[in-house]
Design a protein around this motif. Sequence first.
Motif: not given
Length: 291
Positions: A78-84
């Motif tokens: 949730p705090f980065g990229s990609p989120t999932q």
Amino acid sequence: MSSSLIAMGVAIFLVINLVVGLAGLSLLFGTFETLFGKPKLTLLRSTKSGNFFAFGFKWNSAKEPAALDTIRIRLFNPFGSPTQVEVSKPFDAKKTSFATEVDMGPGFIDLLGAKNFDLAMVQIEVVSSTDGVVFQFDMKGPKFKKLVTEAHLTVDQFVADHKLDVVKKSQPPIDVPIRSFIADTVPGKGSQLAIATNPAFAAQFGGAAAGGAAAAGGAAAPAAENFKIAKVWIEPGCIVCNACEDIYKEVFEVLADTCIIRPGAPLDDGLRIQEAAEACPVEVIKFTKAS
């Protein structure tokens, strides 16, 4: 009055001790289950380049039977990229503990290279697509990356260490010769089966067979001379086909895994014993004629 109170107090004390003891046993068994009975996932070092993910998996397949055939890895970031990110790949179904390497595709590299991976969570699932069974393991991103990059055991080493490559040797197949049970000469013996459908023995089995032979236009051959048996026995290798018992049940008894000679079996009808021996597809019935 005082004795009643004492008895009640003792009873309450015993009940409390029983409850505490049962709770302790439950906790102990739960600890053993946690330490030794739970499924265990081990991340291994891949010996193949590219996007391969190697792992070993042990579980109680007798308690939880399943044909495991899919590995699924999810990244929650949730705090980065990609989120999932989710990567899922099938492998050859395994019904017992195993180790394998799976090509997870380019998505696996994207998963490992996600920004702020140190704040992410990773979920690994070992799945049976046919049985609907899922074993799930959750860990923090840093732990997952460390286990992947610092793993030292390979699949082969894991298999050897846990003796997963031990296969029970099966019994060699029995070569059963093809035999005809209708008046054919038995190879190497020069004799024929003494059965009603054999014209050579028609007279021995009564008028119906003899009449059939006469109607066919051939004269029945004289009946073979009977003889007595000195000894009959069964050698190793019986396949419990029941042929001998069907022919002469007074002599032969077929058990679950072999055949025996009945105690006190009559040995005066050598022709029937010979017929049973010649009908045996694995030739384990042996006999000697009485002198």
